[in-house]
Scaffold this active site. Structure first.
Site, mmCIF file in Angstrom:
data_model
loop_
_atom_site.group_PDB
_atom_site.id
_atom_site.type_symbol
_atom_site.label_atom_id
_atom_site.label_comp_id
_atom_site.label_asym_id
_atom_site.label_seq_id
_atom_site.Cartn_x
_atom_site.Cartn_y
_atom_site.Cartn_z
ATOM 1 N N TYR A 155 -3.799 32.530 -9.758
ATOM 2 C CA TYR A 155 -3.113 31.456 -9.049
ATOM 3 C C TYR A 155 -3.432 31.496 -7.552
ATOM 4 O O TYR A 155 -3.753 30.469 -6.938
ATOM 5 C CB TYR A 155 -1.609 31.593 -9.277
ATOM 6 C CG TYR A 155 -0.747 30.549 -8.624
ATOM 7 C CD1 TYR A 155 -0.573 29.292 -9.207
ATOM 8 C CD2 TYR A 155 -0.075 30.820 -7.437
ATOM 9 C CE1 TYR A 155 0.239 28.334 -8.609
ATOM 10 C CE2 TYR A 155 0.746 29.868 -6.840
ATOM 11 C CZ TYR A 155 0.899 28.633 -7.427
ATOM 12 O OH TYR A 155 1.704 27.687 -6.842
ATOM 13 N N LYS B 243 -5.408 28.672 -5.363
ATOM 14 C CA LYS B 243 -4.762 27.994 -4.244
ATOM 15 C C LYS B 243 -5.522 28.206 -2.934
ATOM 16 O O LYS B 243 -5.600 27.301 -2.093
ATOM 17 C CB LYS B 243 -3.318 28.469 -4.112
ATOM 18 C CG LYS B 243 -2.417 28.001 -5.245
ATOM 19 C CD LYS B 243 -2.415 26.488 -5.380
ATOM 20 C CE LYS B 243 -1.325 25.977 -6.306
ATOM 21 N NZ LYS B 243 -1.375 24.497 -6.458
#
Length: 289
Positions: A171, A175
């Protein structure tokens, strides 16, 4: 007249949480909205047309214009279908809000390939897929003499740009990649009349409630009548501003939480050592411990 009057916007992940708030606010501000949501669970599994359609129904009931889309933005053709639907349904495309996301947390030593690939596909590739097809449309419009006044708002995260979060290598990497993609796209698309910015939001959503160590914080009850700093509705006004013609900004990343908005900067020099000749390992060891 609303800040987005006459605009046509695509909001990915628009069926729940922050994306839902984006779609509702955009419609109240006068935009026609394509609400995209596959309708899967936190991990991206499953599909349900309900969430996207429910937001559309709410917008239409309030007098707005909207349609639902359940394509997966992780798929090249799915993202193209989404962009094409906006143009065919409402005649144009002015704004892309990339918001769709999933979680498949795990520590690096035990992270499975599928956990990595799924998160990268939805977040980083999903952002790129929609951005690419929208950019192609805007480039074609510009070449035809119809230079757009368009905007893209991407969704990064503190996990990727300010605070490393153990258990979220996939993640966080996605990002951080989205933040970098935003800066590059801003440089490239300015010539076609497109501004590209990103936000790193902090709010109560399905994903944050499921994040280890964070769920209890976000789940805390707020007494009636008091300001709810973690409401996802706090995020959307910034996104609406970045999407509006009132905003001249491009190539920016903003952290937004509750009543605070902060402009973020990326990697920068914090210490420099130099040499007049070739480096030696011992020299580096002595000067850069």
């Amino acid at each position: 007249m609303g800040a987005l009057e006459g605009k046509v916007a695509v909001v990915t992940g628009g069926g729940r949480g922050i994306g839902r708030e984006h779609a509702l606010l955009f419609a109240r501000e006068g935009a026609s909205v394509v609400v995209n949501d596959l309708g899967g669970d936190n991990t991206g599994e499953g599909a349900d047309s309900g969430p996207a359609q429910q937001v559309v129904d709410e917008i239409v009931a309030a007098g707005g214009r909207a349609c639902a889309n359940t394509d997966s933005v992780a798929l090249w053709d799915g993202a193209k279908n989404l962009v094409d639907q906006a143009v065919s349904e409402f005649g144009r495309l002015d704004v892309v809000v990339n918001n769709a996301g999933i979680l498949r947390d795990g520590f690096v030593a035990g992270l499975e390939e599928l956990q990595w690939d799924a998160v990268i596909a939805v977040h980083l590739k999903g952002h790129f897929n929609v951005l690419r097809h929208a950019a192609t449309y805007w480039k074609d419009q510009s070449k035809k003499g119809n230079r757009p006044t368009a905007a893209v708002v991407n969704t990064a995260s503190a996990s990727g740009v300010t605070i490393p979060n153990a258990g979220q290598a996939n993640y966080g990497a996605a990002k951080a990649g989205i933040a970098a993609l935003t800066l590059v796209a801003a440089e490239e698309l300015d010539r076609y009349g497109v501004r590209v910015n990103a936000i790193a939001p902090m709010a109560r959503t399905r994903l944050t409630l499921a994040t280890p160590g964070m769920g209890a914080i976000f789940a805390a009850e707020v007494p009636e009548g008091e300001f709810d700093a973690f409401s996802p509705a706090n995020i959307s006004p910034l996104v609406a501003y970045l999407a509006s013609d009132k905003c001249p900004l491009t190539g920016k990343v903003f952290a937004v939480q509750g009543g605070a908005i902060s402009e973020l900067a990326g990697w920068h020099d914090v210490k420099t050592i130099e040499t007049d000749g070739p480096w030696t390992i011992d020299d580096i060891s002595a000067r850069l411990p």
